[in-house]
Design an enzyme around this catalytic site. Structure first.
Site, PDB file in Angstrom:
ATOM      1  N   HIS A  88     144.781  12.407  62.452  1.00 27.03           N
ATOM      2  CA  HIS A  88     144.685  13.684  61.750  1.00 27.03           C
ATOM      3  C   HIS A  88     144.027  14.759  62.616  1.00 27.03           C
ATOM      4  O   HIS A  88     143.703  15.850  62.137  1.00 27.03           O
ATOM      5  CB  HIS A  88     143.878  13.476  60.458  1.00 27.03           C
ATOM      6  CG  HIS A  88     143.974  14.581  59.472  1.00 27.03           C
ATOM      7  ND1 HIS A  88     142.894  15.349  59.098  1.00 27.03           N
ATOM      8  CD2 HIS A  88     145.033  15.071  58.779  1.00 27.03           C
ATOM      9  CE1 HIS A  88     143.269  16.250  58.217  1.00 27.03           C
ATOM     10  NE2 HIS A  88     144.555  16.110  58.004  1.00 27.03           N
TER      11      HIS A  88
ATOM     12  N   LYS B  74     143.297  17.702  65.492  1.00 25.95           N
ATOM     13  CA  LYS B  74     143.945  18.903  66.018  1.00 25.95           C
ATOM     14  C   LYS B  74     143.106  19.395  67.187  1.00 25.95           C
ATOM     15  O   LYS B  74     142.082  20.054  66.990  1.00 25.95           O
ATOM     16  CB  LYS B  74     144.047  20.009  64.968  1.00 25.95           C
ATOM     17  CG  LYS B  74     144.930  19.672  63.769  1.00 25.95           C
ATOM     18  CD  LYS B  74     144.141  19.118  62.625  1.00 25.95           C
ATOM     19  CE  LYS B  74     145.045  18.882  61.411  1.00 25.95           C
ATOM     20  NZ  LYS B  74     144.310  18.235  60.310  1.00 25.95           N
TER      21      LYS B  74
ATOM     22  N   ASP C  34     142.512  21.611  81.623  1.00 23.46           N
ATOM     23  CA  ASP C  34     141.869  21.654  82.946  1.00 23.46           C
ATOM     24  C   ASP C  34     140.383  21.290  82.927  1.00 23.46           C
ATOM     25  O   ASP C  34     139.633  21.753  83.799  1.00 23.46           O
ATOM     26  CB  ASP C  34     142.023  23.048  83.566  1.00 23.46           C
ATOM     27  CG  ASP C  34     143.431  23.310  84.060  1.00 23.46           C
ATOM     28  OD1 ASP C  34     144.225  22.360  84.129  1.00 23.46           O
ATOM     29  OD2 ASP C  34     143.745  24.477  84.359  1.00 23.46           O
TER      30      ASP C  34
ATOM     31  N   HIS D 245     142.783  25.852  54.085  1.00 21.04           N
ATOM     32  CA  HIS D 245     142.968  24.605  54.809  1.00 21.04           C
ATOM     33  C   HIS D 245     141.780  24.269  55.705  1.00 21.04           C
ATOM     34  O   HIS D 245     141.776  23.242  56.382  1.00 21.04           O
ATOM     35  CB  HIS D 245     144.250  24.688  55.658  1.00 21.04           C
ATOM     36  CG  HIS D 245     144.766  23.376  56.136  1.00 21.04           C
ATOM     37  ND1 HIS D 245     144.571  22.922  57.422  1.00 21.04           N
ATOM     38  CD2 HIS D 245     145.453  22.401  55.502  1.00 21.04           C
ATOM     39  CE1 HIS D 245     145.141  21.738  57.567  1.00 21.04           C
ATOM     40  NE2 HIS D 245     145.673  21.397  56.415  1.00 21.04           N
TER      41      HIS D 245
ATOM     42  N   LYS E 220     138.034  23.107  57.112  1.00 21.91           N
ATOM     43  CA  LYS E 220     137.092  22.027  56.845  1.00 21.91           C
ATOM     44  C   LYS E 220     135.807  22.362  57.616  1.00 21.91           C
ATOM     45  O   LYS E 220     135.683  22.083  58.803  1.00 21.91           O
ATOM     46  CB  LYS E 220     137.626  20.669  57.309  1.00 21.91           C
ATOM     47  CG  LYS E 220     139.052  20.345  56.800  1.00 21.91           C
ATOM     48  CD  LYS E 220     140.087  20.695  57.834  1.00 21.91           C
ATOM     49  CE  LYS E 220     141.465  20.118  57.561  1.00 21.91           C
ATOM     50  NZ  LYS E 220     142.023  20.321  56.263  1.00 21.91           N
TER      51      LYS E 220
ATOM     52  N   ASP F 258     121.238  25.554  56.503  1.00 20.53           N
ATOM     53  CA  ASP F 258     119.908  26.029  56.925  1.00 20.53           C
ATOM     54  C   ASP F 258     119.950  26.999  58.093  1.00 20.53           C
ATOM     55  O   ASP F 258     119.013  27.056  58.890  1.00 20.53           O
ATOM     56  CB  ASP F 258     119.003  24.840  57.275  1.00 20.53           C
ATOM     57  CG  ASP F 258     118.597  24.046  56.043  1.00 20.53           C
ATOM     58  OD1 ASP F 258     118.783  24.564  54.923  1.00 20.53           O
ATOM     59  OD2 ASP F 258     118.116  22.912  56.200  1.00 20.53           O
TER      60      ASP F 258
END
Length: 522
Positions: A133, A135, A140, A309, A311, A316
């Site tokens: 899952h 991404k 380089d 979408h 996450k 603090d």
């Protein structure tokens, strides 16, 4: 020997706790930049690929064969034509219906090494459950990107037709942390075939510092649960704020209770989730868990745009997380995920500002009211601040009272037995069990979840009564498949363990295709 000050000791203990919980060291000398939506992420990714001179490592859960996917294919093929080593990994299930076989063939013919993660295998009937899952993009050994964005036009929207882009978040990294992103890619790559050569994997201390940010690269794998432990730890240690954004929130009972306890202890806990999900069946499941959170003082908001979408988490004004992991069991325990957790005040400030901007396009859910109000209501924040002040005053008074009577055990706050049991309501199984056993009062938001579960069970009951073979035959077929797969794997393991010619032990490695392998040097 001079002891370090209390503050320094606590800092070291906290760093040790975070490192052990997450399974990732804290790396200094990095520069981190917040990227919002496809409008900021995609151009930065494409620019980095366009400037690549040695290598490109790219992995993504879903790649769409559309205008956006074509732009990335063109960029990757162009980099390969310049002599850059371009490697791309995609998830079999994630791309099952989004990209055609011709899309991947075009990349391969253009010089890109393309691999598919965890396609169905005869000797692993349930192996497809674990997905990549992640991404990420690493170019380089100089720049890396970690995000929640897949590749597709929905992340760009359609301004001409008035369609807003999906709301999502990513980061650009420079500095020693880039090496950890590259090694995370290498570990996943090694499960799909031959591992990367050891000399192509950079060492963190070989990359020059690019800034002052300290962060961890959280490369989760199935059953490791590092991020799950870290999320619990953050909920336990947050003192003032804990602001969460999640696309598919289905928290476990223990995590919901951690959020509840933080809110009841005076922490400003907020949860921002989609108002309309691209997975419609998940919306009632998430909404079923609002009540126990709201009862404890957690503020819940629903995004008003087409799809949220992202996450993310920020706590603090010091700690922040961005990546691919959702707050649910699939991400915590089942998938390969990749996130960064930064301990940097400047980045946390950027995250807080982005969060407050998101709340201006969200609707707050209020307990016991059908009508919803905008969170921009100035009185809402003032009332929440006053409540936190009052809770902290009560907490200090309780601590003084315990000291006066010599009681060192901490008094537990409780929202009542019904509230404690309701902490697990966010999971469908708990909702179902509560309805059958009458363990607690259910809210109206859970009616849809129970309707879906009841309808499904009714269908199963009718099929079992009228056409039992429709259930027996698939069960028998799956049992036979599993039996053959287990026997086949046992035979392979037995052969692998047998001594070679002249009594020599078997050679190491050479496992079945698709088995997990560590890259050289790991």
């Amino acid at each position: 020997m001079t002891l370090a000050p209390d503050a320094s000791r606590m800092r070291l203990l906290a760093e040790q706790a975070f490192s052990r919980a997450a399974g990732a060291p804290l790396l200094g000398g990095n520069r981190i930049r917040l990227l919002k939506d496809g409008a900021e992420n995609y151009p930065a990714w494409l620019a980095a690929i366009g400037e690549a001179r040695r290598s490109v490592m790219f992995e993504n859960y879903i790649v769409h064969d559309d205008a956006v996917g074509s732009r990335f294919a063109d960029a990757l093929i162009d980099a390969a034509s310049r002599g850059v080593r371009v490697r791309m990994a995609y998830d079999w299930l994630g791309c099952l219906r989004s990209a055609s076989r011709g899309y991947w063939e075009r990349l391969r013919q253009g010089g890109v090494e393309v691999r598919v993660f965890n396609p169905p295998s005869f000797d692993s009937p349930l192996g497809w459950v674990s997905r990549n899952h992640r991404k990420s993009l690493c170019v380089d050994d100089s720049v890396a990107f970690v995000s929640g964005l897949c590749i597709g036009r929905m992340w760009e929207g359609d301004p001409e037709r008035g369609i807003a882009p999906w709301r999502d978040t990513g980061v650009e990294l420079r500095g020693p942390a880039v090496a950890e992103v590259a090694r995370a890619f290498a570990r996943a790559w090694a499960t799909t075939g031959a591992p990367l050569p050891a000399d192509e994997l950079p060492e963190a201390d070989a990359i020059a510092p690019a800034g002052e940010a300290e962060l961890r690269v959280l490369a989760s794998m199935p059953s490791v649960a590092g991020l799950y432990r870290l999320d619990h730890l953050i909920a336990a240690l947050a003192r003032d704020t804990l602001w969460l954004t999640d696309a598919y929130f289905v928290g476990t009972a223990s995590y919901v209770q951690a959020l509840r306890q933080a809110a009841m202890d005076g922490v400003d806990v907020r949860l921002l989730v989609p108002g309309a999900s691209d997975i419609p069946a998940l919306s009632p499941v998430s909404r079923a868990g609002y009540r126990p959170l709201l009862e404890a003082g957690v503020r819940v908001f629903e995004w008003n745009g087409p799809m949220l979408h992202a996450k993310t988490a920020v706590a603090d004004r010091r700690w922040a997380r961005v990546g691919s992991s959702n707050l649910n069991i699939a991400s915590w325990l089942g998938n390969w995920e990749l996130d960064i957790a930064a301990e940097d005040a400047d980045f946390a400030a950027d995250m807080e500002a982005a969060y407050l901007e998101d709340l201006s396009n969200a609707t707050e859910i209020l307990l016991g009211q059908r009508n919803r109000i905008r969170p921009a209501d100035p009185g809402a924040d003032a009332r929440a601040a006053e409540r936190r002040r009052r809770l902290r005053a009560e907490r200090r008074a309780e601590a003084r009272a315990r000291r006066d009577r010599g009681d060192t055990a901490r008094t537990r706050r409780s929202g009542g037995s019904a509230g404690q049991i309701a902490a697990g309501a966010i999971r469908v199984g708990n909702t179902f069990g509560a309805a059958l056993a009458n363990r607690r009062v259910l809210g109206a938001a859970e009616a849809k979840t129970m309707t879906m579960a009841g309808t499904a069970l009714a269908v199963v009951a009718v099929v079992a009564a009228l056409w039992p073979r429709l259930l027996a035959w698939p069960l028998a077929a799956f049992s036979a498949w599993s039996a053959i797969a287990l026997l086949l794997r046992a035979w392979r393991l037995h052969r692998r363990g047998r001594p070679g010619p002249a009594g020599n032990p078997p050679a190491r490695g050479g496992g079945a295709a698709g088995s997990a392998r560590e890259p050289p040097g790991e």
